[in-house]
Motif scaffolding. Structure first.
Motif, PDB file in Angstrom:
ATOM      1  N   LEU A  95       6.825  76.685 -10.529  1.00 24.49           N
ATOM      2  CA  LEU A  95       8.169  77.223 -10.309  1.00 24.49           C
ATOM      3  C   LEU A  95       9.204  76.575 -11.231  1.00 24.49           C
ATOM      4  CD1 LEU A  95      10.000  78.985  -8.440  1.00 24.49           C
ATOM      5  CD2 LEU A  95      10.283  76.927  -7.055  1.00 24.49           C
ATOM      6  N   ILE A  96      10.039  77.437 -11.856  1.00 24.52           N
ATOM      7  CA  ILE A  96      11.207  76.952 -12.604  1.00 24.52           C
ATOM      8  C   ILE A  96      12.437  77.714 -12.111  1.00 24.52           C
ATOM      9  CG2 ILE A  96      11.300  75.963 -14.903  1.00 24.52           C
ATOM     10  CD1 ILE A  96      10.031  78.163 -16.159  1.00 24.52           C
ATOM     11  N   LEU A  97      13.561  77.006 -12.057  1.00 28.38           N
ATOM     12  CA  LEU A  97      14.844  77.608 -11.727  1.00 28.38           C
ATOM     13  C   LEU A  97      15.512  78.006 -13.030  1.00 28.38           C
ATOM     14  CD1 LEU A  97      17.012  78.277  -9.577  1.00 28.38           C
ATOM     15  CD2 LEU A  97      17.919  75.974  -9.953  1.00 28.38           C
ATOM     16  N   LEU A  98      15.888  79.289 -13.146  1.00 33.18           N
ATOM     17  CA  LEU A  98      16.468  79.804 -14.383  1.00 33.18           C
ATOM     18  C   LEU A  98      17.742  80.598 -14.091  1.00 33.18           C
ATOM     19  CD1 LEU A  98      13.244  81.198 -16.094  1.00 33.18           C
ATOM     20  CD2 LEU A  98      14.574  79.205 -16.816  1.00 33.18           C
ATOM     21  N   PRO A  99      18.711  80.568 -15.024  1.00 39.50           N
ATOM     22  CA  PRO A  99      19.884  81.431 -14.873  1.00 39.50           C
ATOM     23  C   PRO A  99      19.540  82.847 -15.318  1.00 39.50           C
ATOM     24  CG  PRO A  99      20.094  80.095 -16.852  1.00 39.50           C
ATOM     25  CD  PRO A  99      18.819  79.666 -16.166  1.00 39.50           C
ATOM     26  N   THR A 132      17.467  86.712 -18.867  1.00 35.04           N
ATOM     27  CA  THR A 132      17.882  85.326 -18.707  1.00 35.04           C
ATOM     28  C   THR A 132      19.045  84.993 -19.630  1.00 35.04           C
ATOM     29  OG1 THR A 132      16.246  84.570 -20.311  1.00 35.04           O
ATOM     30  CG2 THR A 132      15.608  84.528 -17.991  1.00 35.04           C
ATOM     31  N   VAL A 133      19.777  83.972 -19.218  1.00 40.95           N
ATOM     32  CA  VAL A 133      20.877  83.442 -20.004  1.00 40.95           C
ATOM     33  C   VAL A 133      20.295  82.382 -20.927  1.00 40.95           C
ATOM     34  CG1 VAL A 133      23.105  82.251 -19.906  1.00 40.95           C
ATOM     35  CG2 VAL A 133      22.448  83.829 -18.054  1.00 40.95           C
ATOM     36  N   ASP A 134      20.559  82.511 -22.218  1.00 44.77           N
ATOM     37  CA  ASP A 134      20.091  81.515 -23.177  1.00 44.77           C
ATOM     38  C   ASP A 134      20.969  80.268 -23.103  1.00 44.77           C
ATOM     39  OD1 ASP A 134      18.044  83.138 -24.175  1.00 44.77           O
ATOM     40  OD2 ASP A 134      19.347  84.035 -25.699  1.00 44.77           O
ATOM     41  N   PRO A 135      20.425  79.103 -23.447  1.00 46.11           N
ATOM     42  CA  PRO A 135      21.256  77.894 -23.476  1.00 46.11           C
ATOM     43  C   PRO A 135      22.494  78.112 -24.350  1.00 46.11           C
ATOM     44  CG  PRO A 135      18.952  77.296 -23.688  1.00 46.11           C
ATOM     45  CD  PRO A 135      19.022  78.810 -23.775  1.00 46.11           C
ATOM     46  N   GLY A 136      23.659  77.733 -23.820  1.00 47.97           N
ATOM     47  CA  GLY A 136      24.918  77.886 -24.540  1.00 47.97           C
ATOM     48  C   GLY A 136      25.564  79.250 -24.430  1.00 47.97           C
ATOM     49  N   ALA A 185      23.332  85.336  -6.427  1.00 50.52           N
ATOM     50  CA  ALA A 185      22.334  84.931  -5.434  1.00 50.52           C
ATOM     51  C   ALA A 185      21.104  84.400  -6.154  1.00 50.52           C
ATOM     52  CB  ALA A 185      21.933  86.124  -4.561  1.00 50.52           C
ATOM     53  N   THR A 186      20.322  83.615  -5.439  1.00 53.92           N
ATOM     54  CA  THR A 186      19.030  83.221  -5.979  1.00 53.92           C
ATOM     55  C   THR A 186      17.999  84.248  -5.537  1.00 53.92           C
ATOM     56  OG1 THR A 186      18.502  81.813  -4.093  1.00 53.92           O
ATOM     57  CG2 THR A 186      19.567  80.763  -5.998  1.00 53.92           C
ATOM     58  N   HIS A 187      16.950  84.377  -6.353  1.00 53.62           N
ATOM     59  CA  HIS A 187      15.948  85.403  -6.102  1.00 53.62           C
ATOM     60  C   HIS A 187      14.623  84.965  -6.715  1.00 53.62           C
ATOM     61  CE1 HIS A 187      13.902  89.146  -5.777  1.00 53.62           C
ATOM     62  NE2 HIS A 187      14.118  89.542  -6.994  1.00 53.62           N
ATOM     63  N   PRO A 188      13.543  84.915  -5.912  1.00 59.11           N
ATOM     64  CA  PRO A 188      12.247  84.505  -6.457  1.00 59.11           C
ATOM     65  C   PRO A 188      11.533  85.646  -7.175  1.00 59.11           C
ATOM     66  CG  PRO A 188      12.021  84.957  -4.125  1.00 59.11           C
ATOM     67  CD  PRO A 188      13.480  85.144  -4.469  1.00 59.11           C
ATOM     68  N   ASN A 244       1.372  87.485 -14.684  1.00 59.83           N
ATOM     69  CA  ASN A 244       0.555  86.408 -15.272  1.00 59.83           C
ATOM     70  C   ASN A 244       0.552  85.146 -14.420  1.00 59.83           C
ATOM     71  OD1 ASN A 244       3.062  85.280 -15.683  1.00 59.83           O
ATOM     72  ND2 ASN A 244       2.858  85.086 -17.893  1.00 59.83           N
ATOM     73  N   GLY A 245       1.249  85.168 -13.265  1.00 59.96           N
ATOM     74  CA  GLY A 245       1.276  84.021 -12.356  1.00 59.96           C
ATOM     75  C   GLY A 245       2.474  83.113 -12.521  1.00 59.96           C
ATOM     76  N   ASP A 246       3.296  83.297 -13.562  1.00 53.34           N
ATOM     77  CA  ASP A 246       4.491  82.482 -13.734  1.00 53.34           C
ATOM     78  C   ASP A 246       5.428  82.700 -12.551  1.00 53.34           C
ATOM     79  OD1 ASP A 246       3.571  81.620 -16.183  1.00 53.34           O
ATOM     80  OD2 ASP A 246       5.019  82.773 -17.374  1.00 53.34           O
ATOM     81  N   ARG A 247       5.919  81.579 -11.983  1.00 50.34           N
ATOM     82  CA  ARG A 247       6.846  81.657 -10.854  1.00 50.34           C
ATOM     83  C   ARG A 247       8.216  81.158 -11.290  1.00 50.34           C
ATOM     84  NH1 ARG A 247       5.856  78.833  -6.105  1.00 50.34           N
ATOM     85  NH2 ARG A 247       5.319  77.082  -7.408  1.00 50.34           N
TER      86      ARG A 247
END
Length: 169
Positions: free
Chosen positions: A18-22, A52-56, A84-87, A92-95
């Protein structure tokens, strides 16, 4: 689906954990009120343009970039739709757990079309004739229906069903 170099580097270290991403998404309406959807190439479901939001990068810039990259449509942001957060668990199994910011947008130009390999179809739909959508897409559409409503968020301590089921962005 293309993965940003930033996420690719993270995945090289942690695998499918699991990774938390914007994340960002757009609910785009045209001048007649039709809603723009894209059929995802990874799972075949209709959904809202997202990414996703890229860095910067600021979320509003990322939302408009993702919208154009995926659909060929230009838009202006009318208001913040919600946050909101959303899983998500990918085929491919990436969480991931996305902190998603979504925007109510108005189309201003471009032509709705498949514009990259993330979608297999792009189309405008009347709000009363939407294809089968998951609860996550429906939540974002419903919370942007009123052009003057405040931005949506889950109430503290609540567990909205659309935010707990792994699914698409």
């Amino acid at each position: 689906m293309p993965v940003s170099p930033y996420i690719r580097r993270l995945r090289a270290h942690i695998g499918t954990d699991l990774i938390l991403l914007p994340g960002v998404s757009t609910v785009v309406r045209d001048h007649t009120g039709h809603i723009l959807l894209a059929r995802r190439s990874d799972n075949g479901r209709w959904s809202l343009p997202a990414g996703t939001v890229d860095p910067g990068e600021q979320p509003a810039d990322a939302a408009l970039r993702e919208l154009y990259e995926e659909t060929g449509v230009h838009a202006r942001i009318e208001r913040l739709g919600g946050v909101a957060t959303h899983p998500v668990t990918y085929p491919n199994g990436d969480r991931c757990e996305y902190l998603n910011v979504w925007f109510r947008c108005r189309a201003t130009g471009g032509t709705a079309r498949v514009n990259d390999d993330e979608s297999t179809a792009v189309a405008w739909f009347h709000p009363e004739q939407l294809p089968d959508l998951d609860d996550w897409a429906t939540l974002r559409i419903n919370t942007t229906a009123d052009p003057h409503a405040p931005a949506w968020h889950a109430d503290p301590g609540s567990h909205h069903h659309a935010l707990t089921n792994p699914g698409a962005l």
